[in-house]
Write a protein that holds these residues in place. Structure first.
Motif, PDB file in Angstrom:
ATOM      1  N   GLN A 227      41.365  12.441 -70.191  1.00 43.14           N
ATOM      2  CA  GLN A 227      40.323  11.810 -69.369  1.00 43.14           C
ATOM      3  C   GLN A 227      39.967  10.421 -69.889  1.00 43.14           C
ATOM      4  O   GLN A 227      39.824   9.484 -69.098  1.00 43.14           O
ATOM      5  N   LEU A 228      39.830  10.299 -71.201  1.00 43.89           N
ATOM      6  CA  LEU A 228      39.475   9.003 -71.797  1.00 43.89           C
ATOM      7  C   LEU A 228      40.533   7.943 -71.537  1.00 43.89           C
ATOM      8  O   LEU A 228      40.206   6.780 -71.292  1.00 43.89           O
ATOM      9  N   THR A 229      41.787   8.329 -71.627  1.00 50.09           N
ATOM     10  CA  THR A 229      42.868   7.336 -71.544  1.00 50.09           C
ATOM     11  C   THR A 229      43.183   6.907 -70.113  1.00 50.09           C
ATOM     12  O   THR A 229      43.914   5.941 -69.932  1.00 50.09           O
ATOM     13  N   ILE A 230      42.601   7.565 -69.138  1.00 48.70           N
ATOM     14  CA  ILE A 230      42.795   7.153 -67.738  1.00 48.70           C
ATOM     15  C   ILE A 230      42.316   5.710 -67.543  1.00 48.70           C
ATOM     16  O   ILE A 230      42.917   4.949 -66.793  1.00 48.70           O
ATOM     17  N   SER A 231      41.263   5.331 -68.249  1.00 49.59           N
ATOM     18  CA  SER A 231      40.681   3.999 -68.053  1.00 49.59           C
ATOM     19  C   SER A 231      41.290   2.928 -68.963  1.00 49.59           C
ATOM     20  O   SER A 231      40.864   1.777 -68.932  1.00 49.59           O
ATOM     21  N   PHE A 232      42.284   3.281 -69.764  1.00 52.42           N
ATOM     22  CA  PHE A 232      42.924   2.283 -70.638  1.00 52.42           C
ATOM     23  C   PHE A 232      43.680   1.268 -69.782  1.00 52.42           C
ATOM     24  O   PHE A 232      44.088   1.576 -68.663  1.00 52.42           O
ATOM     25  N   PRO A 233      43.906   0.078 -70.323  1.00 49.36           N
ATOM     26  CA  PRO A 233      44.673  -0.925 -69.570  1.00 49.36           C
ATOM     27  C   PRO A 233      46.069  -0.403 -69.205  1.00 49.36           C
ATOM     28  O   PRO A 233      46.675   0.352 -69.965  1.00 49.36           O
ATOM     29  N   GLU A 234      46.553  -0.829 -68.063  1.00 46.34           N
ATOM     30  CA  GLU A 234      47.858  -0.389 -67.564  1.00 46.34           C
ATOM     31  C   GLU A 234      48.979  -0.684 -68.568  1.00 46.34           C
ATOM     32  O   GLU A 234      49.898   0.104 -68.716  1.00 46.34           O
ATOM     33  N   ASN A 235      48.859  -1.806 -69.279  1.00 41.03           N
ATOM     34  CA  ASN A 235      49.923  -2.161 -70.232  1.00 41.03           C
ATOM     35  C   ASN A 235      49.940  -1.269 -71.473  1.00 41.03           C
ATOM     36  O   ASN A 235      50.839  -1.387 -72.295  1.00 41.03           O
ATOM     37  N   GLU A 236      48.967  -0.369 -71.609  1.00 44.39           N
ATOM     38  CA  GLU A 236      48.950   0.586 -72.718  1.00 44.39           C
ATOM     39  C   GLU A 236      49.519   1.942 -72.320  1.00 44.39           C
ATOM     40  O   GLU A 236      49.523   2.879 -73.115  1.00 44.39           O
TER      41      GLU A 236
ATOM     42  N   LEU B   2      40.160  19.239 -76.609  1.00 43.02           N
ATOM     43  CA  LEU B   2      40.315  17.871 -77.104  1.00 43.02           C
ATOM     44  C   LEU B   2      41.405  17.148 -76.315  1.00 43.02           C
ATOM     45  O   LEU B   2      41.228  15.983 -75.931  1.00 43.02           O
ATOM     46  N   SER B   3      42.504  17.813 -76.051  1.00 48.21           N
ATOM     47  CA  SER B   3      43.579  17.198 -75.263  1.00 48.21           C
ATOM     48  C   SER B   3      43.083  16.801 -73.881  1.00 48.21           C
ATOM     49  O   SER B   3      43.391  15.703 -73.390  1.00 48.21           O
ATOM     50  N   LYS B   4      42.309  17.676 -73.260  1.00 44.68           N
ATOM     51  CA  LYS B   4      41.763  17.356 -71.944  1.00 44.68           C
ATOM     52  C   LYS B   4      40.840  16.140 -72.020  1.00 44.68           C
ATOM     53  O   LYS B   4      40.887  15.258 -71.149  1.00 44.68           O
TER      54      LYS B   4
ATOM     55  N   ARG C  64      47.966  10.902 -76.164  1.00 45.50           N
ATOM     56  CA  ARG C  64      48.194  12.139 -75.404  1.00 45.50           C
ATOM     57  C   ARG C  64      49.176  13.058 -76.131  1.00 45.50           C
ATOM     58  O   ARG C  64      48.933  14.257 -76.253  1.00 45.50           O
ATOM     59  N   ARG C  65      50.280  12.497 -76.617  1.00 43.04           N
ATOM     60  CA  ARG C  65      51.273  13.329 -77.306  1.00 43.04           C
ATOM     61  C   ARG C  65      50.699  13.915 -78.595  1.00 43.04           C
ATOM     62  O   ARG C  65      50.914  15.097 -78.896  1.00 43.04           O
ATOM     63  N   ALA C  66      49.971  13.114 -79.354  1.00 36.86           N
ATOM     64  CA  ALA C  66      49.404  13.602 -80.614  1.00 36.86           C
ATOM     65  C   ALA C  66      48.363  14.687 -80.362  1.00 36.86           C
ATOM     66  O   ALA C  66      48.309  15.685 -81.087  1.00 36.86           O
ATOM     67  N   SER C  67      47.552  14.517 -79.314  1.00 38.97           N
ATOM     68  CA  SER C  67      46.530  15.530 -79.037  1.00 38.97           C
ATOM     69  C   SER C  67      47.157  16.851 -78.586  1.00 38.97           C
ATOM     70  O   SER C  67      46.717  17.922 -79.001  1.00 38.97           O
TER      71      SER C  67
END
Length: 121
Positions: free
Chosen positions: A25-34, A19-21, A43-46
């Motif tokens: 991978q999912l959060t790589i595409s989040f906006p830079e300001n996030e 799940l962490s992995k 990431r920390r919670a996972s």
């Protein structure tokens, strides 16, 4: 695979690492300001899920072990909440959300079963 520590044998720990992995991978595409917002929190919670399971196995009493399993469950719910928000903000697709939601459901059932076994032993 040769195991050295008991947490490495736990199927729920392995699923939590997966799940962490997925989250990374999912959060790589989040906006830079996030980067320091939802990305960091997700990431920390996972990572915290697997970390609490690892730490809990080192405890002496079943009550103490169950406490860390509860903390892992709490971190899992934190991930779910943050994913819901991420979906609402259109940072992740409905399809990706649904896939991760299935993983979270599986892990939650495994954590509940582990905690029940720890309390009843």
């Amino acid at each position: 695979m040769k195991y050295e520590f008991s947490f490495e044998k736990l199927e729920v720990w392995k699923c939590s690492v997966d799940l962490s992995k997925t989250i990374y991978q999912l959060t790589i595409s989040f906006p830079e300001n996030e980067k320091y917002g939802l990305v960091s929190q997700l990431r920390r919670a996972s990572v915290s899920i697997a970390s609490n399971l690892a730490e809990g196995t080192s405890r002496q009493t079943n009550k103490d072990k169950a406490h860390f399993t509860t903390m892992a469950f709490s971190s899992l719910m934190e991930v779910l909440n943050q994913l819901i928000i991420s979906k609402e903000l259109n940072f992740i697709s409905e399809e990706n959300y649904d896939k991760v939601r299935v993983e979270i459901g599986k892990i939650s059932r495994m954590l509940n079963a582990l905690r029940k076994a720890q309390i009843n032993n």
